[in-house]
Design an enzyme around this catalytic site. Sequence first.
Site, short mmCIF file in Angstrom:
data_model
loop_
_atom_site.label_atom_id
_atom_site.label_comp_id
_atom_site.label_asym_id
_atom_site.label_seq_id
_atom_site.Cartn_x
_atom_site.Cartn_y
_atom_site.Cartn_z
N GLU A 102 66.83 62.47 2.40
CA GLU A 102 66.17 61.24 2.16
C GLU A 102 67.04 60.43 1.85
N GLY A 131 61.23 70.13 7.35
CA GLY A 131 60.67 71.24 6.84
C GLY A 131 59.51 71.81 7.25
N THR A 173 64.95 62.89 11.50
CA THR A 173 66.36 63.19 11.82
C THR A 173 66.64 63.81 13.09
C1 LIG Z 1 56.17 62.80 -8.81
C2 LIG Z 1 56.74 63.88 -8.06
C3 LIG Z 1 55.73 64.63 -8.02
C4 LIG Z 1 55.67 65.65 -7.17
C5 LIG Z 1 56.69 65.76 -6.17
C6 LIG Z 1 55.81 66.13 -4.84
C7 LIG Z 1 56.18 66.23 -3.79
C8 LIG Z 1 57.75 66.24 -3.67
C9 LIG Z 1 57.98 64.90 -2.98
C10 LIG Z 1 58.95 64.79 -2.22
C11 LIG Z 1 59.83 65.78 -1.77
C12 LIG Z 1 59.43 66.16 -0.44
C13 LIG Z 1 60.23 66.83 0.05
C14 LIG Z 1 61.81 67.09 -0.30
C15 LIG Z 1 62.47 67.98 0.73
C16 LIG Z 1 62.99 67.59 1.74
C17 LIG Z 1 62.65 66.12 2.13
C18 LIG Z 1 63.78 65.66 3.08
C19 LIG Z 1 63.02 64.49 4.02
C20 LIG Z 1 64.02 63.80 4.83
O1 LIG Z 1 65.46 63.99 4.35
S1 LIG Z 1 63.33 62.76 5.87
C21 LIG Z 1 64.64 61.89 6.53
C22 LIG Z 1 65.10 60.76 5.63
N1 LIG Z 1 66.11 60.01 6.17
C23 LIG Z 1 66.80 58.84 5.69
O2 LIG Z 1 66.55 58.86 4.48
C24 LIG Z 1 67.68 58.15 6.59
C25 LIG Z 1 68.53 57.16 5.89
N2 LIG Z 1 68.72 55.95 6.48
C26 LIG Z 1 68.07 54.91 6.32
O3 LIG Z 1 67.21 54.58 5.45
C27 LIG Z 1 68.31 53.71 7.29
O4 LIG Z 1 68.82 53.79 8.51
C28 LIG Z 1 69.31 52.78 6.43
C29 LIG Z 1 68.71 52.15 5.19
C30 LIG Z 1 70.34 53.55 6.14
C31 LIG Z 1 69.68 51.63 7.48
O5 LIG Z 1 68.78 51.26 8.03
P1 LIG Z 1 68.77 49.86 9.03
O6 LIG Z 1 70.11 50.15 9.73
O7 LIG Z 1 67.60 49.96 9.84
O8 LIG Z 1 69.06 48.80 8.09
P2 LIG Z 1 70.14 47.93 7.72
O9 LIG Z 1 71.48 48.66 6.99
O10 LIG Z 1 70.73 47.09 8.86
O11 LIG Z 1 69.56 46.82 6.65
C32 LIG Z 1 68.53 46.19 7.23
C33 LIG Z 1 67.78 45.60 6.11
O12 LIG Z 1 66.45 46.35 5.71
C34 LIG Z 1 66.63 46.56 4.44
N3 LIG Z 1 66.12 47.98 4.28
C35 LIG Z 1 66.73 48.99 4.88
N4 LIG Z 1 65.77 50.02 4.28
C36 LIG Z 1 64.82 49.72 3.71
C37 LIG Z 1 63.53 50.29 3.12
N5 LIG Z 1 63.30 51.73 3.18
N6 LIG Z 1 62.68 49.41 2.66
C38 LIG Z 1 62.89 48.12 2.49
N7 LIG Z 1 63.87 47.44 3.22
C39 LIG Z 1 64.98 48.28 3.57
C40 LIG Z 1 68.02 46.61 3.95
O13 LIG Z 1 68.24 46.40 2.63
C41 LIG Z 1 68.43 45.22 4.85
O14 LIG Z 1 67.98 44.13 3.97
P3 LIG Z 1 68.91 42.82 4.14
O15 LIG Z 1 68.13 41.68 3.50
O16 LIG Z 1 69.00 42.55 5.67
O17 LIG Z 1 70.17 42.97 3.42
C1 LIG Z 2 67.68 70.61 3.14
C2 LIG Z 2 67.14 69.29 3.88
C3 LIG Z 2 66.21 69.01 4.32
C4 LIG Z 2 65.84 68.03 5.13
N1 LIG Z 2 64.54 67.76 5.57
C5 LIG Z 2 64.54 66.87 6.36
C6 LIG Z 2 63.17 66.49 6.89
O1 LIG Z 2 62.14 67.15 6.46
N2 LIG Z 2 62.70 65.62 7.70
C7 LIG Z 2 63.86 64.86 8.24
O2 LIG Z 2 63.88 64.14 9.12
N3 LIG Z 2 65.09 65.00 7.84
C8 LIG Z 2 65.44 65.83 6.91
N4 LIG Z 2 66.60 66.34 6.56
C9 LIG Z 2 67.83 65.37 7.06
C10 LIG Z 2 68.37 64.39 6.20
O3 LIG Z 2 67.58 63.21 5.86
C11 LIG Z 2 69.73 63.79 6.76
O4 LIG Z 2 70.88 64.88 6.54
C12 LIG Z 2 70.29 62.87 5.75
O5 LIG Z 2 69.70 61.65 5.85
C13 LIG Z 2 71.72 62.42 6.11
O6 LIG Z 2 72.06 62.05 7.52
P1 LIG Z 2 73.06 62.93 8.28
O7 LIG Z 2 72.81 64.55 8.41
O8 LIG Z 2 72.96 62.26 9.62
O9 LIG Z 2 74.56 62.70 7.75
P2 LIG Z 2 75.50 61.69 8.20
O10 LIG Z 2 75.13 60.27 8.30
O11 LIG Z 2 76.22 62.17 9.61
O12 LIG Z 2 76.61 61.95 7.02
C14 LIG Z 2 77.91 62.44 7.40
C15 LIG Z 2 78.96 61.63 6.49
O13 LIG Z 2 78.81 60.36 7.03
C16 LIG Z 2 79.04 59.05 5.93
N5 LIG Z 2 78.35 58.00 6.64
C17 LIG Z 2 77.39 58.04 7.38
N6 LIG Z 2 76.73 56.62 7.82
C18 LIG Z 2 77.59 55.83 6.78
C19 LIG Z 2 77.91 54.65 6.65
N7 LIG Z 2 77.05 53.82 7.12
N8 LIG Z 2 78.82 54.03 5.53
C20 LIG Z 2 79.46 54.89 4.91
N9 LIG Z 2 79.54 56.45 5.08
C21 LIG Z 2 78.64 56.70 6.27
C22 LIG Z 2 78.06 59.81 4.74
O14 LIG Z 2 78.26 59.30 3.56
C23 LIG Z 2 78.65 61.41 4.91
O15 LIG Z 2 79.73 61.44 4.11
C24 LIG Z 2 66.89 67.10 5.56
C25 LIG Z 2 68.43 67.40 5.18
C26 LIG Z 2 68.51 68.59 4.50
C27 LIG Z 2 69.96 68.82 4.14
#
Ligand SMILES: CC/C=C\C/C=C\C/C=C\C/C=C\C/C=C\CCCC(=O)SCCNC(=O)CCNC(=O)[C@H](O)C(C)(C)COP(=O)(O)OP(=O)(O)OC[C@H]1O[C@@H](n2cnc3c(N)ncnc32)[C@H](O)[C@@H]1OP(=O)(O)O
Ligand SMILES: Cc1cc2nc3c(=O)[nH]c(=O)nc-3n(C[C@H](O)[C@H](O)[C@H](O)COP(=O)(O)OP(=O)(O)OC[C@H]3O[C@@H](n4cnc5c(N)ncnc54)[C@H](O)[C@@H]3O)c2cc1C
Length: 666
Positions: free
Chosen positions: A431, A188, A149
């Site tokens: 996530e 994190g 992010t």
């Molecule tokens: C058992 C448990 C025990 C112990 C636990 C131990 C540890 C704990 C474990 C975990 C916890 C760890 C930490 C927690 C604390 C904090 C963690 C926080 C970390 C983060 O937040 S990291 C950052 C995370 N960020 C995101 O999630 C971003 C979200 N956005 C996206 O995923 C993508 O951009 C999107 C999917 C929204 C859009 O992507 P795109 O624009 O490239 O795709 P399209 O919308 O155009 O779709 C195209 C096509 O691709 C398919 N698609 C998308 N994603 C996936 C995927 N992941 N895999 C497979 N396919 C995917 C989608 O469906 C489309 O398909 P189509 O056929 O064209 O329709």
């Molecule tokens: C506690 C915490 C820990 C984190 N840890 C990590 C980490 O370790 N590593 C890391 O890389 N990231 C981490 N993140 C980031 C996290 O993954 C992002 O904040 C999360 O994926 C949301 O993205 P954003 O902040 O850009 O929200 P935005 O996308 O800006 O969302 C804002 C609003 O816009 C809306 N929106 C955005 N796009 C669309 C769409 N296509 N259609 C409709 N509505 C939409 C959403 O629904 C939301 O209401 C962490 C976040 C938090 C809060």
Amino acid sequence: MATVHKINEDLVKERQKCTFNVQELTYLLDGGEEVTKERREFENILRNVKELQDEVPEVYLSHKERYENAVRKTCILQNVRNDFEKKREVLSPRNIFRAGYAVIKDVSPFFLHNGMFVPTIIGQGTPEQQAEWLPKAKAMAIIGTYAQTELGHGTFIRGLETTATYDAKTEEFILNSPKVTSYKWWPGGLGTTVNHCITVAQLYINGKKYGIHPFIVQIRDLETHKPLPGIKVGEIGPKMGFATANNGFLGFQNFRIPRKNMLMKNAQVLKDGTFVKGMNEKLTYGTMVMVRVNIVSDSAFHTAMAATIAVRYAAVRHQSQLKAKEPEVQIIDYLTQQHKLFIAIATSHAFSNTYTWLYQAYLKVVEDLGKQKQDHLPELHALSCCLKATSSRDAGVIVEQCRLACGGHGYMASSNLPIIYGYTTAAITYEGEHTVLLLQTARYLMKAWMSALEGKVLAPSVAYLVDWLKSDKQRWQNTPEVIVKGFQHVAAGKIKDAFDAIQKHVKAGKDYEDAWNLASVQLIKASEAHSRAILCDGYLRETVRTSSSVSPSLAKVLNHLVQLYIVYWTLETAGDLLVYSNIGKDDIAVLKEKYEELLALIRPNAVGLVDAFDISDEILQSTLGSYDGRVYERLMEEAMKSPLNKEPVNQSFHKYLKPFIKKAKL
Ligand SMILES: CC/C=C\C/C=C\C/C=C\C/C=C\C/C=C\CCCC(=O)SCCNC(=O)CCNC(=O)[C@H](O)C(C)(C)COP(=O)(O)OP(=O)(O)OC[C@H]1O[C@@H](n2cnc3c(N)ncnc32)[C@H](O)[C@@H]1OP(=O)(O)O
Ligand SMILES: Cc1cc2nc3c(=O)[nH]c(=O)nc-3n(C[C@H](O)[C@H](O)[C@H](O)COP(=O)(O)OP(=O)(O)OC[C@H]3O[C@@H](n4cnc5c(N)ncnc54)[C@H](O)[C@@H]3O)c2cc1C
């Protein structure tokens, strides 16, 4: 020696009422007696490490002290774990995750190391890259995080702005953060803890953009821990929760890394700069799929923690009279209280059961991908998105409901409910933001609907669409099986409505993308209904499966819980069922009674059920939820730890209050 206190009498009586073997349920929830024993043994070792006991409750420490204390204790925890694992099996991730709470109280600054850094090396690295980095990472000779992010983009990761430009002359990538919005923000442990990270960046070769890819980057000197030249890194400051997670920011200025640091299990960059495409570019998103699956398990655990605190407290707490002249009742005897709390227990079971099959589905896809097969990936992606979204959102609601169920004392930090809430509510966003993930599932559901209309065979999780098209709604019966079918009908009906809405807008001349946006409220509702159908169906199936292998008394209680879950959601979504299924008004009246009957059946087992989660007092960290039920004594003991109670008169009296009062008197 620690003082042993008498157990609260109400809790003693509650435990006597229990109709099933608590230990048997604990083994079942843990996944076997061996897992429980391993967990208890490890937790017991931690309990006796003197250095892990806090002299001052963390809440009174400054932001900086709190972080430093968390690092200190995580290092001790890691050493204890290493010693433990030298003698025995490697601890299961779930057990280490749980034990972490006994030590850190909030979120560990090392969380992302085990949660995402190591899994990304495994999931995205070639065998050679794994051989180079995994041993060091597992031994924690290097500590990392997952930096994806940025300030400007979290959801739309194709829009990330950090660049990795290949220089074929030196066989290096040059990392840059061209604008403030391209700074990494959130990872994190990044703030001041890690020395490595997985950086997700836009790949450029000879001026051409090749999309986002993961790179392993050393950001701090291993000896001095100073940021390397070209790295700007720091902590992002206080948040709503996650006080000790040490979330950070990161920028690059012409920072060079060797070619081998691009994780190349999927796409590759050859020495001469040739780009080799992977089987599927979305495999780069693999770590997120894994964490989303794990979040279902985290949601089960957080719900269990909140339920344990609130149910024990409700058994100990007496307030008001039901009948005049009778003693004040235990608040757990108010039906409204049971309504708030028993769904919390059932929800935790629903998520545990869901996680069990979802994790197996995840492992199967990983195995298939190893054989270059990716047929089940879209279904897994769709399932992991909606189940992560629904489980984290439900957990947030339930934790807050448990806090409210504890009245004023639930608002005390010492109840631990605020920290648990801070964690669960963060999971709704991280996530993959809630709405965004529901829309990902909706994308899959629209395709599935189209396939169903074309008479194609569908994946198991959406096969109900074909049934729905073939047979009209079946005759309604108030049995769990038929109600689950009813949820599937709601989902199918909402999927159809959303699909039709898109078509209507397209026919009216809108682009598909605009039509999608115009229908997106219906799309997320369809996705939510699909999640609920999946959760209820999976929970019921798993309960039926396990019921045959447990004692009849436990099977009976498990059956009550799953029925409660299904009936609760029937009543919550009665409007939808009336629209999309054959349920009648009379059935709803019958189910209201059934729900009340179920609350009464669960009532004698409520304390036993939360005891079976087997969450030790050290992990629970709650004045309201401890096993012995010494609620009032603990509240007072914790209050006495306030630094404000260490002196009879605070200095602010002499400095400010006294002169202020004096002036006011004049
Ligand atoms: C058992 C448990 C025990 C112990 C636990 C131990 C540890 C704990 C474990 C975990 C916890 C760890 C930490 C927690 C604390 C904090 C963690 C926080 C970390 C983060 O937040 S990291 C950052 C995370 N960020 C995101 O999630 C971003 C979200 N956005 C996206 O995923 C993508 O951009 C999107 C999917 C929204 C859009 O992507 P795109 O624009 O490239 O795709 P399209 O919308 O155009 O779709 C195209 C096509 O691709 C398919 N698609 C998308 N994603 C996936 C995927 N992941 N895999 C497979 N396919 C995917 C989608 O469906 C489309 O398909 P189509 O056929 O064209 O329709
Ligand atoms: C506690 C915490 C820990 C984190 N840890 C990590 C980490 O370790 N590593 C890391 O890389 N990231 C981490 N993140 C980031 C996290 O993954 C992002 O904040 C999360 O994926 C949301 O993205 P954003 O902040 O850009 O929200 P935005 O996308 O800006 O969302 C804002 C609003 O816009 C809306 N929106 C955005 N796009 C669309 C769409 N296509 N259609 C409709 N509505 C939409 C959403 O629904 C939301 O209401 C962490 C976040 C938090 C809060």
